[in-house]
Design an enzyme around this catalytic site. Sequence first.
Site, PDB file in Angstrom:
ATOM      1  N   ASP A 131       0.632   8.722  14.501  1.00 20.06           N
ATOM      2  CA  ASP A 131       1.263   7.681  13.687  1.00 20.06           C
ATOM      3  C   ASP A 131       2.588   8.203  13.125  1.00 20.06           C
ATOM      4  O   ASP A 131       3.017   7.818  12.051  1.00 20.06           O
ATOM      5  CB  ASP A 131       0.335   7.254  12.554  1.00 20.06           C
TER       6      ASP A 131
ATOM      7  N   LYS B 122       3.916  13.264  16.668  1.00 18.93           N
ATOM      8  CA  LYS B 122       2.517  13.381  17.075  1.00 18.93           C
ATOM      9  C   LYS B 122       2.263  12.783  18.458  1.00 18.93           C
ATOM     10  O   LYS B 122       2.968  11.874  18.893  1.00 18.93           O
ATOM     11  CB  LYS B 122       1.613  12.690  16.043  1.00 18.93           C
TER      12      LYS B 122
ATOM     13  N   LYS C 230       0.814  -1.211   0.000  1.00 11.12           N
ATOM     14  CA  LYS C 230       0.000   0.000   0.000  1.00 11.12           C
ATOM     15  C   LYS C 230       0.845   1.257   0.000  1.00 11.12           C
ATOM     16  O   LYS C 230       1.796   1.371   0.758  1.00 11.12           O
ATOM     17  CB  LYS C 230      -0.904   0.048   1.226  1.00 11.12           C
TER      18      LYS C 230
ATOM     19  N   ARG D 271     -10.211   0.675   6.902  1.00 12.04           N
ATOM     20  CA  ARG D 271      -9.566  -0.327   7.758  1.00 12.04           C
ATOM     21  C   ARG D 271      -9.159   0.283   9.086  1.00 12.04           C
ATOM     22  O   ARG D 271      -9.126  -0.394  10.119  1.00 12.04           O
ATOM     23  CB  ARG D 271      -8.427  -1.037   7.030  1.00 12.04           C
TER      24      ARG D 271
ATOM     25  N   GLN E  91     -12.137  10.846   9.344  1.00  9.71           N
ATOM     26  CA  GLN E  91     -11.890   9.696  10.206  1.00  9.71           C
ATOM     27  C   GLN E  91     -12.749   9.776  11.472  1.00  9.71           C
ATOM     28  O   GLN E  91     -13.200   8.745  11.993  1.00  9.71           O
ATOM     29  CB  GLN E  91     -10.407   9.594  10.557  1.00  9.71           C
TER      30      GLN E  91
ATOM     31  N   GLY F  26      -4.853   8.931  16.399  1.00  5.15           N
ATOM     32  CA  GLY F  26      -4.268  10.042  15.655  1.00  5.15           C
ATOM     33  C   GLY F  26      -2.764   9.928  15.452  1.00  5.15           C
ATOM     34  O   GLY F  26      -2.254  10.138  14.359  1.00  5.15           O
TER      35      GLY F  26
END
Lengths: 313, 313
Positions: free
Chosen positions: A215, A219, A57, A101, A129, A213
């Site tokens: 990732d 963050k 991906k 997903r 999201q 949130g």
Amino acid sequence: MIRLDTELVGKMEEAFTSLVEKEMTMPPIMRVDVPDHNGEVDIKSAYIKGEDSFAVKLSSGFFNNPAIGLPSANGLMILINSRTGEPLAVLADEGRLTDLRTAAAGAVAAKYGSRDNSRIAGILGSGSQARLQLQALMLVRPIEQVFVYGRNDEKAFNFKQVMEQKTGLHLTVCDSVEQVVGKSDLVVTTTPSKEPLIYGDWVRPGLHITAMGSDAEHKQELDATVMGKADVIVCDVKDQSARLGELRSSPEQQERAIELGEVTSGKHSFRQSDEEITICDLTGTGVQDTAIARHVYHRLLAWEGVKDERREV
Amino acid sequence: MIRLDTELVGKMEEAFTSLVEKEMTMPPIMRVDVPDHNGEVDIKSAYIKGEDSFAVKLSSGFFNNPAIGLPSANGLMILINSRTGEPLAVLADEGRLTDLRTAAAGAVAAKYGSRDNSRIAGILGSGSQARLQLQALMLVRPIEQVFVYGRNDEKAFNFKQVMEQKTGLHLTVCDSVEQVVGKSDLVVTTTPSKEPLIYGDWVRPGLHITAMGSDAEHKQELDATVMGKADVIVCDVKDQSARLGELRSSPEQQERAIELGEVTSGKHSFRQSDEEITICDLTGTGVQDTAIARHVYHRLLAWEGVKDERREV
């Protein structure tokens, strides 16, 4: 053709279980930075031994896009035949499958982490999201009421309007994160925040938080005081959470954290009483991408009435 | 539509020059192993700062395929808009573009490394890359005669037949690698060998060798004695050659090795006299994939008469 439904949630559960039960190849995320355009492309993949296909991906975030009216996220998936390496399909989903997903993983987290009778959902953030996560919660818990907070008032009220229409629930826009946390049985954080949004003082017994949130290295949504107050901490992949997720800012919690696949496989329990405070940190995994790409591909084959004539080798 | 020609060779030269002159993002190769089917997928990418697109390439090697009548190699390229992250094109080339950019790099290596008047080419291996490498040499040197060696006699004679037809040159199949090396002005190695094929004793002054077979930890074509005898050693990317190429087996040569981009950019010379022994080791780079994908895309746009209406942001 592909929807956020209990079947997809089931596929995600299986994917997390595979992560701990099956032999697999899941290389670290490859990142291509495009610094002069404030963009990046992440590449994820996972091959589960014995499965006849796997996905690679590409997902991109180009953060100057909104200024020219384009979404910042994009992407596509390539499904590959595990026996021959031949590409089976290119799913030009523009990131939609990643959204689905990710939301489905939120449902898995809530199913095992939140109280069965959770009726009040708190949502931090008001983007796409945030919408999907609310719909995901409704698949696994009897949600009746929703509190939402977003930095941008207009977007938050738009979220309220759209989601009331879509779900038939009553939504309340709150003035602060603290209000949302104080009123909710379970909270989902869906922001790109770089500083903690939730502090330990605000958290009552019985609360479940899914933090999806963070990732990336810069963050964070949960203060170390929340992590410290949690009775159980679960994450999708421990190493990855320690690098890109909430465990990064709370290294003292890393040892006791368990993986979601250990929960879905029955090796470990998540919530054990109505009083526990529980946290699930999701950073996103290649095995989820492989699971949803395979799901879509099989749906496509059925849809087109195509008999799956892959070579039996 | 896309051919091995001097234009493509020029694009590869530019790509190698970019590697040393321009700011770029070229992450390490991502590898997805599929051990139970003797397969792997490699993912490469490179973004050159300022260019309006870049490629992500998947290339696979599934080594049980020949037994069922399929080529072991496959792959595709995805060209991405550098400003927005949007996919511009999926080039389902089944690995053909990788073959072409690899051959074109061979032409660049020979152009700078071999003697101007090289007339006799030696080819080790008789597969599709061997064919392309010979054609690549003919673009840059006045080749008149060819000596070839392959482990499989039948394939080697087939190579002779096909390439005599294609090129009009006279080809001779040799009984040993030593014969090929002894008779040639320049030699290209195109095998998947795991042990040295060429030894230092066989190498005469003036010889150039391009070693393009080794691109993995377990492969090797040149013995350390050849590497030691070389007056100049060039490789595409030093770190990568030290990990996956010929420098891996000759760590004592790493310090003096220079990169092909330092040669094409004029920072370093390669061959300086007709007596020198020169070696170029090619392992394959993402910047070549980006270069050929962009080349194909621009040809496609021109071919279809499509005016390039990409957003000016």
